[in-house]
Motif scaffolding. Structure first.
Motif, PDB file in Angstrom:
ATOM      1  N   MET A   1     -26.133  85.840  48.111  1.00  0.00           N
ATOM      2  CA  MET A   1     -25.727  84.441  47.995  1.00  0.00           C
ATOM      3  C   MET A   1     -24.230  84.366  47.722  1.00  0.00           C
ATOM      4  SD  MET A   1     -24.720  81.996  45.500  1.00  0.00           S
ATOM      5  CE  MET A   1     -25.425  82.388  43.923  1.00  0.00           C
ATOM      6  N   ILE A   2     -23.517  83.609  48.558  1.00  0.00           N
ATOM      7  CA  ILE A   2     -22.125  83.259  48.310  1.00  0.00           C
ATOM      8  C   ILE A   2     -21.969  81.762  48.540  1.00  0.00           C
ATOM      9  CG2 ILE A   2     -19.722  83.535  49.016  1.00  0.00           C
ATOM     10  CD1 ILE A   2     -20.248  86.326  49.853  1.00  0.00           C
ATOM     11  N   LYS A   3     -21.377  81.076  47.577  1.00  0.00           N
ATOM     12  CA  LYS A   3     -21.171  79.633  47.727  1.00  0.00           C
ATOM     13  C   LYS A   3     -19.765  79.292  47.274  1.00  0.00           C
ATOM     14  CE  LYS A   3     -23.210  75.119  46.810  1.00  0.00           C
ATOM     15  NZ  LYS A   3     -23.326  74.821  48.236  1.00  0.00           N
ATOM     16  N   LYS A   4     -19.009  78.651  48.159  1.00  0.00           N
ATOM     17  CA  LYS A   4     -17.631  78.290  47.841  1.00  0.00           C
ATOM     18  C   LYS A   4     -17.578  76.989  47.049  1.00  0.00           C
ATOM     19  CE  LYS A   4     -13.135  77.390  50.012  1.00  0.00           C
ATOM     20  NZ  LYS A   4     -12.368  77.338  51.277  1.00  0.00           N
ATOM     21  N   ILE A   5     -16.659  76.944  46.081  1.00  0.00           N
ATOM     22  CA  ILE A   5     -16.392  75.737  45.309  1.00  0.00           C
ATOM     23  C   ILE A   5     -15.002  75.254  45.690  1.00  0.00           C
ATOM     24  CG2 ILE A   5     -16.221  74.700  43.026  1.00  0.00           C
ATOM     25  CD1 ILE A   5     -17.908  76.981  41.946  1.00  0.00           C
ATOM     26  N   GLU A   6     -14.898  74.087  46.262  1.00  0.00           N
ATOM     27  CA  GLU A   6     -13.615  73.561  46.709  1.00  0.00           C
ATOM     28  C   GLU A   6     -12.830  72.998  45.524  1.00  0.00           C
ATOM     29  OE1 GLU A   6     -12.767  73.833  49.807  1.00  0.00           O
ATOM     30  OE2 GLU A   6     -14.628  74.006  50.963  1.00  0.00           O
ATOM     31  N   ASN A   7     -11.532  72.764  45.749  1.00  0.00           N
ATOM     32  CA  ASN A   7     -10.690  72.123  44.738  1.00  0.00           C
ATOM     33  C   ASN A   7     -11.251  70.782  44.300  1.00  0.00           C
ATOM     34  OD1 ASN A   7      -8.360  73.538  43.830  1.00  0.00           O
ATOM     35  ND2 ASN A   7      -7.498  73.415  45.880  1.00  0.00           N
ATOM     36  N   ASP A   8     -11.795  70.029  45.256  1.00  0.00           N
ATOM     37  CA  ASP A   8     -12.231  68.671  44.942  1.00  0.00           C
ATOM     38  C   ASP A   8     -13.559  68.621  44.197  1.00  0.00           C
ATOM     39  OD1 ASP A   8     -13.944  69.362  46.962  1.00  0.00           O
ATOM     40  OD2 ASP A   8     -13.334  67.786  48.352  1.00  0.00           O
ATOM     41  N   ILE A  16      -5.583  68.500  33.168  1.00  0.00           N
ATOM     42  CA  ILE A  16      -6.667  69.479  33.010  1.00  0.00           C
ATOM     43  C   ILE A  16      -7.734  69.211  34.060  1.00  0.00           C
ATOM     44  CG2 ILE A  16      -8.448  70.394  31.495  1.00  0.00           C
ATOM     45  CD1 ILE A  16      -6.757  69.609  29.106  1.00  0.00           C
ATOM     46  N   LYS A  17      -8.003  70.200  34.905  1.00  0.00           N
ATOM     47  CA  LYS A  17      -9.077  70.122  35.881  1.00  0.00           C
ATOM     48  C   LYS A  17     -10.262  70.936  35.371  1.00  0.00           C
ATOM     49  CE  LYS A  17      -6.747  67.649  38.804  1.00  0.00           C
ATOM     50  NZ  LYS A  17      -7.089  66.223  39.013  1.00  0.00           N
ATOM     51  N   ILE A  18     -11.430  70.311  35.341  1.00  0.00           N
ATOM     52  CA  ILE A  18     -12.612  70.923  34.743  1.00  0.00           C
ATOM     53  C   ILE A  18     -13.586  71.355  35.833  1.00  0.00           C
ATOM     54  CG2 ILE A  18     -14.559  70.579  33.170  1.00  0.00           C
ATOM     55  CD1 ILE A  18     -12.909  68.358  31.828  1.00  0.00           C
ATOM     56  N   LEU A  19     -13.999  72.604  35.749  1.00  0.00           N
ATOM     57  CA  LEU A  19     -14.987  73.140  36.676  1.00  0.00           C
ATOM     58  C   LEU A  19     -16.294  73.385  35.935  1.00  0.00           C
ATOM     59  CD1 LEU A  19     -15.963  74.425  39.325  1.00  0.00           C
ATOM     60  CD2 LEU A  19     -14.878  76.556  38.584  1.00  0.00           C
ATOM     61  N   TYR A  20     -17.356  72.693  36.363  1.00  0.00           N
ATOM     62  CA  TYR A  20     -18.714  72.981  35.905  1.00  0.00           C
ATOM     63  C   TYR A  20     -19.380  73.801  37.013  1.00  0.00           C
ATOM     64  CZ  TYR A  20     -18.075  69.350  32.333  1.00  0.00           C
ATOM     65  OH  TYR A  20     -17.623  68.601  31.273  1.00  0.00           O
ATOM     66  N   PRO A  21     -19.472  75.103  36.870  1.00  0.00           N
ATOM     67  CA  PRO A  21     -19.868  75.945  38.006  1.00  0.00           C
ATOM     68  C   PRO A  21     -21.272  75.692  38.532  1.00  0.00           C
ATOM     69  CG  PRO A  21     -19.770  77.230  35.980  1.00  0.00           C
ATOM     70  CD  PRO A  21     -19.145  75.917  35.680  1.00  0.00           C
ATOM     71  N   GLY A  22     -22.176  75.241  37.675  1.00  0.00           N
ATOM     72  CA  GLY A  22     -23.538  74.994  38.138  1.00  0.00           C
ATOM     73  C   GLY A  22     -23.703  73.705  38.910  1.00  0.00           C
ATOM     74  N   SER A  23     -22.685  72.840  38.868  1.00  0.00           N
ATOM     75  CA  SER A  23     -22.819  71.515  39.486  1.00  0.00           C
ATOM     76  C   SER A  23     -22.860  71.577  41.008  1.00  0.00           C
ATOM     77  CB  SER A  23     -21.674  70.615  39.033  1.00  0.00           C
ATOM     78  OG  SER A  23     -20.425  71.120  39.482  1.00  0.00           O
ATOM     79  N   VAL A  24     -22.454  72.708  41.594  1.00  0.00           N
ATOM     80  CA  VAL A  24     -22.461  72.809  43.051  1.00  0.00           C
ATOM     81  C   VAL A  24     -23.700  73.525  43.582  1.00  0.00           C
ATOM     82  CG1 VAL A  24     -19.960  72.792  43.139  1.00  0.00           C
ATOM     83  CG2 VAL A  24     -21.166  74.976  43.057  1.00  0.00           C
ATOM     84  N   ASP A  30     -28.603  72.518  35.615  1.00  0.00           N
ATOM     85  CA  ASP A  30     -27.678  73.047  34.621  1.00  0.00           C
ATOM     86  C   ASP A  30     -26.252  72.924  35.152  1.00  0.00           C
ATOM     87  OD1 ASP A  30     -26.330  74.408  32.651  1.00  0.00           O
ATOM     88  OD2 ASP A  30     -27.550  76.213  32.741  1.00  0.00           O
ATOM     89  N   SER A  31     -25.360  72.335  34.375  1.00  0.00           N
ATOM     90  CA  SER A  31     -23.969  72.211  34.789  1.00  0.00           C
ATOM     91  C   SER A  31     -23.214  73.537  34.692  1.00  0.00           C
ATOM     92  CB  SER A  31     -23.246  71.154  33.942  1.00  0.00           C
ATOM     93  OG  SER A  31     -23.272  71.522  32.569  1.00  0.00           O
ATOM     94  N   GLY A  32     -23.760  74.496  33.954  1.00  0.00           N
ATOM     95  CA  GLY A  32     -23.150  75.803  33.829  1.00  0.00           C
ATOM     96  C   GLY A  32     -23.796  76.819  34.751  1.00  0.00           C
ATOM     97  N   LEU A  33     -23.293  78.036  34.658  1.00  0.00           N
ATOM     98  CA  LEU A  33     -23.828  79.156  35.429  1.00  0.00           C
ATOM     99  C   LEU A  33     -24.183  80.244  34.423  1.00  0.00           C
ATOM    100  CD1 LEU A  33     -24.235  80.460  38.318  1.00  0.00           C
ATOM    101  CD2 LEU A  33     -21.965  81.475  37.954  1.00  0.00           C
TER     102      LEU A  33
END
Length: 242
Positions: A1-8, A16-24, A30-33
């Motif tokens: 499994m590979i999934k890209k997370i874009e800037n947007d 401050i830009k916040i990344l919730y890795p599980g949101s994608v 779960d918003s986290g990973l």
């Protein structure tokens, strides 16, 4: 499994830009990973003070690449965090701190989920022998004694500065069936001759061989978690936001 997370895919504000890795992840609740709760990419001007504020059940790694911040906490301790000095603040049950940034600063505030709730608060610092780990992975923090910065949960963080034209594979991971997030702090890279990542972009991966080629000198941060291990997902900032 590979999934890209874009800037947007990030949220936050101009600083401050916040990344919730599980949101994608499709159908994720779960918003986290795993134990990786959230990642803040901060780009803050000088003469800024974030007043004394609490953290509860978050393990926070401060990874700054330019500028510095003066940390003051509720225990009366003060220290300067910079690109040559990392800080891991394990807030546990309750911990207060303040940050003063006298000059422009860019870096990551990494919110990791602790193994369990209400652990004893602790702040640990790490002086780096070298500012950059050029063309090789450097293990910054882990759950074991192999690093000075130690998480209570099964979490590992690496970094590298990959020079233009160089290629690198993933480091030897501590065990099988781990999940990772590769984050581009600066630069432009291509993965497996297929996926292009620019500054602020990242990928999630599991059970994949990955080769990274730098199209320009790039700074990369690698997060590894064991999703099947124990972690507490109700921390003040690292907790699940869904």
């Amino acid at each position: 499994m590979i999934k890209k997370i874009e800037n947007d895919k990030k949220v936050g504000n101009a600083h401050i830009k916040i990344l919730y890795p599980g949101s994608v992840i499709e159908n994720s609740t779960d918003s986290g990973l795993g134990s990786i709760g959230r990642i803040d990419h901060a780009n803050i001007g000088g003469n800024v003070t974030i007043k004394m504020h609490p953290h509860i059940n978050d393990d926070i790694l401060s990874y700054f690449r330019s500028g510095h911040a003066v940390h003051t906490d509720s225990e009366g301790f003060q220290a300067t965090v910079s690109r040559n000095k990392l800080m891991l603040m394990k807030s546990g049950k309750l911990f207060y701190h303040e940050e003063t940034m006298p000059e422009p600063l860019e870096g990551l505030q990494i919110f990791i989920r602790p193994k369990s709730k209400d652990l004893k608060p602790e702040v640990v610092f790490q002086d780096l022998n070298e500012t950059d780990s050029v063309d090789s992975w450097r293990l910054l923090a882990s759950p074991k004694e192999q690093t000075q910065l130690q998480f209570s949960s099964e979490t590992w963080i690496y970094d590298t500065k990959l020079t233009n034209g160089k290629t690198i594979e993933l480091p030897d991971l501590p065990k099988n069936e781990l999940t990772g997030l590769l984050y581009v702090f600066q630069g432009n890279v291509v993965l497996n001759n297929d996926i292009n990542l620019l500054k602020g972009e990242s990928i999630l991966f599991k059970n994949e061989q990955i080769e990274i080629n730098a199209l320009e000198t790039s700074e990369l941060v690698l997060f590894i978690t064991d999703e099947n291990s124990e972690y507490y997902d109700d921390g003040m900032y690292s907790g699940n936001k869904h």
